[in-house]
Design an enzyme around this catalytic site. Sequence first.
Site, PDB file in Angstrom:
ATOM      1  N   THR A 158      36.480  38.313  36.747  1.00 41.27           N
ATOM      2  CA  THR A 158      37.094  36.999  36.599  1.00 41.27           C
ATOM      3  C   THR A 158      37.287  36.624  35.131  1.00 41.27           C
ATOM      4  O   THR A 158      36.558  37.122  34.257  1.00 41.27           O
ATOM      5  CB  THR A 158      36.188  35.950  37.287  1.00 41.27           C
ATOM      6  N   ASP A 159      38.221  35.718  34.888  1.00 36.56           N
ATOM      7  CA  ASP A 159      38.386  35.197  33.520  1.00 36.56           C
ATOM      8  C   ASP A 159      37.244  34.251  33.134  1.00 36.56           C
ATOM      9  O   ASP A 159      37.080  33.908  31.965  1.00 36.56           O
ATOM     10  CB  ASP A 159      39.741  34.480  33.363  1.00 36.56           C
ATOM     11  N   GLU A 160      36.433  33.839  34.128  1.00 35.54           N
ATOM     12  CA  GLU A 160      35.387  32.853  33.827  1.00 35.54           C
ATOM     13  C   GLU A 160      34.301  33.426  32.922  1.00 35.54           C
ATOM     14  O   GLU A 160      33.537  32.683  32.325  1.00 35.54           O
ATOM     15  CB  GLU A 160      34.790  32.295  35.127  1.00 35.54           C
ATOM     16  N   TYR A 165      27.483  31.601  38.308  1.00 38.47           N
ATOM     17  CA  TYR A 165      28.475  32.555  38.826  1.00 38.47           C
ATOM     18  C   TYR A 165      29.052  33.403  37.699  1.00 38.47           C
ATOM     19  O   TYR A 165      29.032  34.640  37.747  1.00 38.47           O
ATOM     20  CB  TYR A 165      29.606  31.807  39.557  1.00 38.47           C
ATOM     21  N   LYS A 198      28.763  37.470  36.924  1.00 45.83           N
ATOM     22  CA  LYS A 198      29.917  38.376  36.838  1.00 45.83           C
ATOM     23  C   LYS A 198      29.945  39.048  35.457  1.00 45.83           C
ATOM     24  O   LYS A 198      30.271  40.234  35.334  1.00 45.83           O
ATOM     25  CB  LYS A 198      31.225  37.613  37.089  1.00 45.83           C
TER      26      LYS A 198
HETATM   27  P1  NAD Z   1      35.122  35.698  48.570  1.00 43.94           P
HETATM   28  O1  NAD Z   1      33.875  34.898  48.354  1.00 43.94           O
HETATM   29  O2  NAD Z   1      36.233  35.115  49.355  1.00 43.94           O
HETATM   30  O3  NAD Z   1      34.756  37.089  49.273  1.00 43.94           O
HETATM   31  C1  NAD Z   1      33.669  37.870  48.874  1.00 43.94           C
HETATM   32  C2  NAD Z   1      33.428  38.912  49.970  1.00 43.94           C
HETATM   33  O4  NAD Z   1      32.322  39.716  49.560  1.00 43.94           O
HETATM   34  C3  NAD Z   1      33.048  38.311  51.328  1.00 43.94           C
HETATM   35  O5  NAD Z   1      33.769  38.939  52.355  1.00 43.94           O
HETATM   36  C4  NAD Z   1      31.553  38.590  51.438  1.00 43.94           C
HETATM   37  O6  NAD Z   1      31.129  38.754  52.802  1.00 43.94           O
HETATM   38  C5  NAD Z   1      31.431  39.872  50.658  1.00 43.94           C
HETATM   39  N1  NAD Z   1      30.079  40.089  50.124  1.00 43.94           N
HETATM   40  C6  NAD Z   1      29.288  39.182  49.505  1.00 43.94           C
HETATM   41  N2  NAD Z   1      28.118  39.748  49.166  1.00 43.94           N
HETATM   42  C7  NAD Z   1      28.203  41.048  49.548  1.00 43.94           C
HETATM   43  C8  NAD Z   1      27.321  42.170  49.457  1.00 43.94           C
HETATM   44  N3  NAD Z   1      26.107  42.054  48.903  1.00 43.94           N
HETATM   45  N4  NAD Z   1      27.725  43.353  49.940  1.00 43.94           N
HETATM   46  C9  NAD Z   1      28.937  43.481  50.532  1.00 43.94           C
HETATM   47  N5  NAD Z   1      29.806  42.452  50.665  1.00 43.94           N
HETATM   48  C10 NAD Z   1      29.445  41.261  50.170  1.00 43.94           C
HETATM   49  O7  NAD Z   1      35.586  36.120  47.115  1.00 43.94           O
HETATM   50  P2  NAD Z   1      37.062  36.378  46.584  1.00 43.94           P
HETATM   51  O8  NAD Z   1      37.635  35.098  46.136  1.00 43.94           O
HETATM   52  O9  NAD Z   1      37.786  37.215  47.555  1.00 43.94           O
HETATM   53  O10 NAD Z   1      36.734  37.231  45.275  1.00 43.94           O
HETATM   54  C11 NAD Z   1      36.686  38.660  45.314  1.00 43.94           C
HETATM   55  C12 NAD Z   1      36.338  39.180  43.947  1.00 43.94           C
HETATM   56  O11 NAD Z   1      37.308  38.736  43.006  1.00 43.94           O
HETATM   57  C13 NAD Z   1      34.983  38.664  43.422  1.00 43.94           C
HETATM   58  O12 NAD Z   1      34.361  39.724  42.742  1.00 43.94           O
HETATM   59  C14 NAD Z   1      35.362  37.553  42.471  1.00 43.94           C
HETATM   60  O13 NAD Z   1      34.398  37.415  41.451  1.00 43.94           O
HETATM   61  C15 NAD Z   1      36.673  38.056  41.930  1.00 43.94           C
HETATM   62  N6  NAD Z   1      37.627  37.027  41.474  1.00 43.94           N
HETATM   63  C16 NAD Z   1      37.934  35.973  42.295  1.00 43.94           C
HETATM   64  C17 NAD Z   1      38.876  35.032  41.870  1.00 43.94           C
HETATM   65  C18 NAD Z   1      39.277  33.865  42.737  1.00 43.94           C
HETATM   66  O14 NAD Z   1      40.038  32.990  42.286  1.00 43.94           O
HETATM   67  N7  NAD Z   1      38.867  33.803  43.999  1.00 43.94           N
HETATM   68  C19 NAD Z   1      39.477  35.165  40.621  1.00 43.94           C
HETATM   69  C20 NAD Z   1      39.134  36.268  39.810  1.00 43.94           C
HETATM   70  C21 NAD Z   1      38.212  37.190  40.268  1.00 43.94           C
HETATM   71  P1  TYD Z   2      37.456  26.231  42.394  1.00 40.36           P
HETATM   72  O1  TYD Z   2      38.554  26.390  43.382  1.00 40.36           O
HETATM   73  O2  TYD Z   2      36.067  26.015  42.896  1.00 40.36           O
HETATM   74  O3  TYD Z   2      37.519  27.476  41.415  1.00 40.36           O
HETATM   75  P2  TYD Z   2      36.729  27.728  39.994  1.00 40.36           P
HETATM   76  O4  TYD Z   2      35.601  26.786  39.886  1.00 40.36           O
HETATM   77  O5  TYD Z   2      36.296  29.147  40.161  1.00 40.36           O
HETATM   78  O6  TYD Z   2      37.765  27.530  38.919  1.00 40.36           O
HETATM   79  O7  TYD Z   2      37.822  25.002  41.464  1.00 40.36           O
HETATM   80  C1  TYD Z   2      39.045  24.960  40.759  1.00 40.36           C
HETATM   81  C2  TYD Z   2      39.013  23.720  39.897  1.00 40.36           C
HETATM   82  O8  TYD Z   2      39.044  22.575  40.756  1.00 40.36           O
HETATM   83  C3  TYD Z   2      37.756  23.589  39.074  1.00 40.36           C
HETATM   84  O9  TYD Z   2      38.091  23.014  37.809  1.00 40.36           O
HETATM   85  C4  TYD Z   2      36.894  22.627  39.870  1.00 40.36           C
HETATM   86  C5  TYD Z   2      37.915  21.736  40.537  1.00 40.36           C
HETATM   87  N1  TYD Z   2      37.515  21.185  41.853  1.00 40.36           N
HETATM   88  C6  TYD Z   2      37.653  19.823  42.107  1.00 40.36           C
HETATM   89  O10 TYD Z   2      38.099  19.040  41.238  1.00 40.36           O
HETATM   90  N2  TYD Z   2      37.297  19.344  43.342  1.00 40.36           N
HETATM   91  C7  TYD Z   2      36.795  20.155  44.312  1.00 40.36           C
HETATM   92  O11 TYD Z   2      36.445  19.655  45.422  1.00 40.36           O
HETATM   93  C8  TYD Z   2      36.674  21.556  44.045  1.00 40.36           C
HETATM   94  C9  TYD Z   2      36.151  22.502  45.090  1.00 40.36           C
HETATM   95  C10 TYD Z   2      37.065  22.032  42.803  1.00 40.36           C
END
Ligand code: NAD
Ligand code: TYD
Length: 352
Positions: free
Chosen positions: A133-135, A159, A163
Site C-alpha cells: 500500500t501507499d500508506e 495497519y 505493511k
Molecule cells: P481485504 O481485507 O478485502 O481482503 C483480505 C483477504 O485476506 C481476505 O479474504 C482475508 O480472508 C484474507 N486473509 C486475512 N488474513 C489471512 C491469513 N492469515 N491467511 C490467508 N488469508 C488471509 O483486503 P483488500 O482490500 O483486498 O487488500 C488486499 C491487499 O492489498 C492487502 O495486502 C492490502 O494491504 C493491499 N492494498 C489494499 C488497498 C485497498 O485500497 N483496499 C490498497 C493498496 C494495497
Molecule cells: P478507508 O476506506 O478506511 O481507507 P484508508 O483508511 O485505508 O485510506 O478510508 C478512506 C478515507 O475515508 C480515510 O481518509 C478515512 C475516511 N473515512 C471517513 O471519513 N468515514 C468513514 O466512515 C470511513 C470508513 C472512512
Amino acid sequence: MILVTGGAGFIGANFVLDWLKDPNAEGIINLDKLTYAGNLATLASVKNDSRHLFFQGEIGDRTLVARLLQEHQPRAIVNFAAESHVDRSIYGPTDFIDTNIVGTFNLLECARKYWGVLPDSEKRKFRFHHVSTDEVYGSLAPTAPAFTETHPYEPNSPYSASKAASDHLVRAWFHTYGFPVVTTNCSNNYGPYHFPEKLIPLVILNAINDKSLPIYGDGQQVRDWLYVGDHCSAIRAVLVNGELGQTYNIGGWNEKANIDVVRTICQILDELRPRVDGQSYAQQITFVTDRPGHDRRYAIDARKIERELGWRPAETFDTGIKKTVQWYLDNPIWVEGVVSGSYRDWLQKQYS
Ligand code: NAD
Ligand code: TYD
C-alpha cells in the site's frame, strides 16, 4: 499455476475473476483464511472452473503452504492476504501483526525453501509478488510532491506499520537470499465486491438505507483513488515484466478529498435512485469524530510503472465511481451476504 493468497478478499477476488476471464490463463491456487473480509460468494462464478482451486487456510501455516507448493508447483505467488482496515487496526492491532508481519515471514520462508530446490529453469521463472500500500509512506503535506518509490517509509497506523514491516521483510529476502521478489505499493482501491467497512461502499449502502454518511474530522483528507480492475491489470503487468527486486507504485492520478468523494456518490445516487422525498442524499452527510492519527494526504507518482512497463489506469474516477455505485445497486444479494452479525457489531462499535 500461480498461487494467490487472500483471493477471497476485495482485490484478490477481483484479481482471480479477471485472471480467469482469459480462456488461456494458467490455473490459480487460492489460499484464504476467510476472515470477516473473505467471501466465497464473490467467487461463485468460478466455483466450477477447474482452473480455480480454493483452500481455506492461513499464509502463516507452514505445513499447509509447503504442501500446496509441493503439490501444485506454482511458478509465482501473489500475496494479497492481509488485515487491511485502518480503523480495525486501531481497535486491535494483534491480527495485523500476526498476519501482515508474521504471516508474511512464514510465507516467505516456505516459498524460499520451495524455490531453493527447484530445477534451474523453473527457479529462473519463479517470482514472489508482494501486494502493498501507499500508506507505508506516511502522510503528505498539501502541496508536497506525490510518493515516488524512493520516498522514506513513515507509516503512522498499526495497519501501515505492519505493511511496512512486511515490505521490509520482502526486500531483505531479495538482498540476503537472492529470493526473487517484486513489491507493488498501490493507492486506495474501490469497485465491486468491496467490503462495506471502507469509505466508498459504506457511503453507498448507508445512503440507500437511509443512514447517516459519516465523515471523519473535516473531510479534507485526500486519497488517490484507483479502480480495482486497474490495480489488477497493473499487477498482471508487473508479473510479466516487472524487474526482480524492484518496487512499483500504482495509482490512479485521482486525488480527491473525502468530502468530495462522498458528494459525488450522493449526486450519482440522486440520479440513479432518487430519494422518495426528492431531497439529495447529501443531506445525510454527518461529520463525526476524526480517526486517531488520521493521515492527511496520500498521492502516488505512478510514472515508473508507466515508463518501464507501459501501464496506465483505464478508468477515470468519474467512470469508475459510476460503475461502482451501479454495481452496489445491482447486487443486493451479495451485499446481504456480507452484512453479517459481526459486521453489524463493528458498525455499532465504530460509529455509535
Ligand atoms: P481485504 O481485507 O478485502 O481482503 C483480505 C483477504 O485476506 C481476505 O479474504 C482475508 O480472508 C484474507 N486473509 C486475512 N488474513 C489471512 C491469513 N492469515 N491467511 C490467508 N488469508 C488471509 O483486503 P483488500 O482490500 O483486498 O487488500 C488486499 C491487499 O492489498 C492487502 O495486502 C492490502 O494491504 C493491499 N492494498 C489494499 C488497498 C485497498 O485500497 N483496499 C490498497 C493498496 C494495497
Ligand atoms: P478507508 O476506506 O478506511 O481507507 P484508508 O483508511 O485505508 O485510506 O478510508 C478512506 C478515507 O475515508 C480515510 O481518509 C478515512 C475516511 N473515512 C471517513 O471519513 N468515514 C468513514 O466512515 C470511513 C470508513 C472512512
